[in-house]
Design a protein around this motif. Sequence first.
Motif, PDB file in Angstrom:
ATOM      1  N   MET A  41      22.126 -64.019  -7.181  1.00 30.16           N
ATOM      2  CA  MET A  41      21.410 -62.780  -7.927  1.00 30.16           C
ATOM      3  C   MET A  41      22.603 -61.435  -7.071  1.00 30.16           C
ATOM      4  SD  MET A  41      17.925 -62.156  -7.991  1.00 30.16           S
ATOM      5  CE  MET A  41      17.422 -60.715  -7.167  1.00 30.16           C
ATOM      6  N   GLU A  42      23.466 -61.825  -7.022  1.00 31.63           N
ATOM      7  CA  GLU A  42      24.474 -60.791  -7.125  1.00 31.63           C
ATOM      8  C   GLU A  42      24.032 -59.711  -9.265  1.00 31.63           C
ATOM      9  OE1 GLU A  42      27.974 -62.500  -6.495  1.00 31.63           O
ATOM     10  OE2 GLU A  42      27.784 -63.033  -4.617  1.00 31.63           O
ATOM     11  N   PRO A  43      24.629 -59.134  -8.525  1.00 33.78           N
ATOM     12  CA  PRO A  43      24.850 -57.811  -7.306  1.00 33.78           C
ATOM     13  C   PRO A  43      23.767 -56.935  -6.004  1.00 33.78           C
ATOM     14  CG  PRO A  43      24.824 -56.533  -9.258  1.00 33.78           C
ATOM     15  CD  PRO A  43      24.390 -57.703  -9.818  1.00 33.78           C
ATOM     16  N   THR A  44      22.894 -57.493  -6.493  1.00 30.66           N
ATOM     17  CA  THR A  44      21.371 -56.855  -5.706  1.00 30.66           C
ATOM     18  C   THR A  44      21.791 -57.869  -4.631  1.00 30.66           C
ATOM     19  OG1 THR A  44      20.189 -56.777  -8.102  1.00 30.66           O
ATOM     20  CG2 THR A  44      18.892 -56.220  -6.109  1.00 30.66           C
ATOM     21  N   LEU A  45      21.345 -58.513  -4.272  1.00 31.56           N
ATOM     22  CA  LEU A  45      21.569 -59.665  -3.316  1.00 31.56           C
ATOM     23  C   LEU A  45      23.239 -60.286  -3.106  1.00 31.56           C
ATOM     24  CD1 LEU A  45      18.102 -60.286  -3.258  1.00 31.56           C
ATOM     25  CD2 LEU A  45      18.903 -58.710  -1.925  1.00 31.56           C
ATOM     26  N   GLY A  66       9.982 -57.212 -12.332  1.00 30.91           N
ATOM     27  CA  GLY A  66      10.528 -56.376 -10.965  1.00 30.91           C
ATOM     28  C   GLY A  66      10.563 -57.013 -10.325  1.00 30.91           C
ATOM     29  N   ASP A  67       9.960 -57.548  -9.182  1.00 26.91           N
ATOM     30  CA  ASP A  67       9.252 -57.632  -8.056  1.00 26.91           C
ATOM     31  C   ASP A  67      10.855 -59.371  -7.866  1.00 26.91           C
ATOM     32  OD1 ASP A  67       7.303 -56.119  -7.664  1.00 26.91           O
ATOM     33  OD2 ASP A  67       5.672 -57.994  -7.145  1.00 26.91           O
ATOM     34  N   ILE A  68      11.161 -58.473  -6.494  1.00 24.40           N
ATOM     35  CA  ILE A  68      11.848 -60.073  -5.918  1.00 24.40           C
ATOM     36  C   ILE A  68      10.995 -60.990  -5.141  1.00 24.40           C
ATOM     37  CG2 ILE A  68      14.346 -60.752  -4.679  1.00 24.40           C
ATOM     38  CD1 ILE A  68      15.609 -57.735  -5.885  1.00 24.40           C
ATOM     39  N   TYR A  79      13.734 -70.478  -3.439  1.00 24.94           N
ATOM     40  CA  TYR A  79      14.376 -69.235  -3.936  1.00 24.94           C
ATOM     41  C   TYR A  79      14.264 -68.322  -4.107  1.00 24.94           C
ATOM     42  CZ  TYR A  79      16.426 -73.460  -7.054  1.00 24.94           C
ATOM     43  OH  TYR A  79      17.111 -74.909  -7.442  1.00 24.94           O
ATOM     44  N   ILE A  80      14.929 -67.722  -4.119  1.00 19.02           N
ATOM     45  CA  ILE A  80      14.874 -65.844  -4.800  1.00 19.02           C
ATOM     46  C   ILE A  80      15.562 -65.552  -5.416  1.00 19.02           C
ATOM     47  CG2 ILE A  80      15.318 -63.360  -3.910  1.00 19.02           C
ATOM     48  CD1 ILE A  80      16.417 -65.065  -0.871  1.00 19.02           C
ATOM     49  N   LYS A  81      14.408 -65.211  -6.856  1.00 23.22           N
ATOM     50  CA  LYS A  81      14.446 -64.332  -7.815  1.00 23.22           C
ATOM     51  C   LYS A  81      13.967 -63.444  -8.273  1.00 23.22           C
ATOM     52  CE  LYS A  81      17.067 -68.414  -9.048  1.00 23.22           C
ATOM     53  NZ  LYS A  81      18.396 -67.984  -8.572  1.00 23.22           N
ATOM     54  N   ARG A  82      13.837 -63.007  -9.346  1.00 23.90           N
ATOM     55  CA  ARG A  82      13.159 -61.753  -9.845  1.00 23.90           C
ATOM     56  C   ARG A  82      12.520 -62.144 -11.145  1.00 23.90           C
ATOM     57  NH1 ARG A  82      14.714 -55.856  -9.141  1.00 23.90           N
ATOM     58  NH2 ARG A  82      17.190 -56.775  -8.906  1.00 23.90           N
TER      59      ARG A  82
END
Length: 175
Positions: A41-45, A66-68, A79-82
């Motif tokens: 998730m870089e550069p956001t996270l 747009g939600d993460i 997992y963490i994704k958009r």
Amino acid sequence: METKILKELFEWAKSLTIAVILAFLIHTFLFAVVVVSGPSMEPTLQNNERLIMNKIIYKIHAPKRGDIVIFHASEKEDYIKRVIGEPGDKVEFRNQQLYINDQPTQEPYLDRYSGKIITEDFPPVTVPDGMIFVVGDNRGNSTDSRIIGPISLNKVIGRADLAIWPLSQIRKLWN
């Protein structure tokens, strides 16, 4: 004197018990802290960043573009994704551009990559009902729906609302 001390101890025990029960209920049903693992998730996270996950929001409404989101990728891993595709959307990447339903879509969270190749072409996929299409912001280093397919809404456990650690990077993550 002893009864006064016992009363005081009882009040402290009662307050502590209520606090523990409330903390348990809040953590179980409303919010939890999650840790970002890896660079997808870089550069956001950033790796090892701490986030507050809102567990109740998707009981009110479905994830939005747009939600993460945080979802169960397997029994042992989340997992963490958009979210880029909602049910019924046709998703495609062509010439570094995301197309949703044949319309070019802006991704302002990728502005830091300006001029760099970040997204390989990906053929059109229609997101089935009850599913979402998710990708990492670091498109060249993300295991996401381009590889594992659309994600069932039943596997989504929450939305990343706040980045809380490191303290110098505290910020909200939703619009």
